[in-house]
Design a protein around this motif. Sequence first.
Motif, short mmCIF file in Angstrom:
data_model
loop_
_atom_site.label_atom_id
_atom_site.label_comp_id
_atom_site.label_asym_id
_atom_site.label_seq_id
_atom_site.Cartn_x
_atom_site.Cartn_y
_atom_site.Cartn_z
N PHE A 175 0.83 -1.21 0.00
CA PHE A 175 0.00 0.00 0.00
C PHE A 175 0.87 1.26 0.00
N GLU A 176 2.00 1.20 0.68
CA GLU A 176 2.91 2.35 0.67
C GLU A 176 3.43 2.60 -0.74
N ARG A 177 3.73 1.54 -1.47
CA ARG A 177 4.19 1.71 -2.84
C ARG A 177 3.09 2.27 -3.74
N LEU A 178 1.84 2.10 -3.31
CA LEU A 178 0.71 2.66 -4.06
C LEU A 178 0.39 4.09 -3.63
N GLY A 179 1.15 4.62 -2.68
CA GLY A 179 0.99 6.02 -2.32
C GLY A 179 0.42 6.29 -0.95
N LEU A 180 0.02 5.26 -0.21
CA LEU A 180 -0.49 5.48 1.14
C LEU A 180 0.67 5.56 2.13
N THR A 181 0.43 6.21 3.24
CA THR A 181 1.41 6.18 4.31
C THR A 181 1.24 4.88 5.07
N SER A 182 2.21 4.58 5.93
CA SER A 182 2.14 3.35 6.73
C SER A 182 0.90 3.36 7.62
N TYR A 183 0.64 4.48 8.29
CA TYR A 183 -0.53 4.59 9.15
C TYR A 183 -1.83 4.46 8.36
N GLU A 184 -1.87 5.07 7.17
CA GLU A 184 -3.08 4.97 6.35
C GLU A 184 -3.34 3.52 5.96
N ALA A 185 -2.30 2.82 5.58
CA ALA A 185 -2.45 1.41 5.20
C ALA A 185 -2.94 0.58 6.38
N VAL B 277 -6.50 -2.54 17.54
CA VAL B 277 -6.03 -3.64 16.67
C VAL B 277 -4.85 -3.25 15.80
N THR B 278 -4.33 -2.05 15.99
CA THR B 278 -3.15 -1.61 15.25
C THR B 278 -2.19 -0.94 16.21
N ASP B 279 -1.01 -0.61 15.69
CA ASP B 279 -0.05 0.16 16.51
C ASP B 279 -0.15 1.65 16.20
N VAL B 280 -1.27 2.07 15.57
CA VAL B 280 -1.49 3.49 15.31
C VAL B 280 -2.09 4.12 16.56
N PRO B 281 -1.45 5.12 17.13
CA PRO B 281 -1.99 5.76 18.34
C PRO B 281 -3.40 6.31 18.09
N ARG B 282 -4.25 6.21 19.11
CA ARG B 282 -5.63 6.67 18.95
C ARG B 282 -5.68 8.13 18.52
N SER B 283 -4.75 8.94 19.03
CA SER B 283 -4.75 10.37 18.70
C SER B 283 -4.43 10.60 17.22
N GLN B 284 -3.78 9.62 16.60
CA GLN B 284 -3.41 9.75 15.19
C GLN B 284 -4.49 9.20 14.26
N VAL B 285 -5.35 8.34 14.80
CA VAL B 285 -6.35 7.70 13.96
C VAL B 285 -7.25 8.74 13.30
N TYR B 286 -7.60 9.80 14.04
CA TYR B 286 -8.53 10.81 13.50
C TYR B 286 -7.98 11.47 12.23
N SER B 287 -6.72 11.92 12.30
CA SER B 287 -6.15 12.59 11.13
C SER B 287 -5.91 11.61 9.99
#
Length: 255
Positions: free
Chosen positions: A12-22, A42-52
């Motif tokens: 997904f990163e190679r398709l243009g998404l960031t790691s968090y977006e993927a 269910v991910t290692d994305v911090p809750r505060s980052q999920v919104y953005s």
Amino acid sequence: MTTDESEAVDAFERLGLTSYEAKVFIALHRLGSGAARDVADVTDVPRSQVYSVAESLENRGLLEVQQSNPIRYRPVSIEEAQQTLEERFDRERERAFDYVDSVRKEATTEETQEDIWTVRSRERVDDRVVDLLSQATDKIVIGTRLPELLTDSIERTLEERAAAGVSVLAISRNDEIWERIDAIDGVEIETPPAYREGDQRSGRIVIVDDDGILLSVIDDDGSETAIWSSGSLFASVLIQLIEASDELRPGSGLE
């Protein structure tokens, strides 16, 4: 995160998404839908980052937002996401290559043109040989000691050029190459009577008309490296030197 999921994120990163977006996009497909807390669980994305991250995915057309309390997110279908990413890739590809094309057209005629090019790996050398042979309008000379360097696509190209009236000469001592060349109408083959003992490095030589040449060697690991030039003064001079020497005559070692 499993190996498969890590590879999917990389893709997904190679398709243009960031790691968090993927990661958020994958998590939402696992959940079906969910709030920021559910995604963070269910991910290692911090809750505060999920919104953005979710907002960015919404802008990309990859998820939908339910204005509830708390806000919930739902991913678009896989088919819709695939189409969205393909269309984005196509737009970016066109934008990139349109710019490169415009830059190329702006180049002045005073630009210095490289005369000698290097190509590595057998497959790429094969492609370059076919490309050079396809340009022949008058004559072709091709020599090799290795049957595997005379590929099916090269044989077909030699046959096509011979049928078009191009003079085609093959040089080799190898019996298999002789049999294969002998089966091609209009292509002559000669055997150099001398053999350079211990020659394990020569690959192939291709001469096209009076201004196209490719020379290759076999590296220690069995890979192939070639230099080539076409339509250049360098190619014309080198061809003249080779033809004036014994490199294309009996004893050349192109067997």
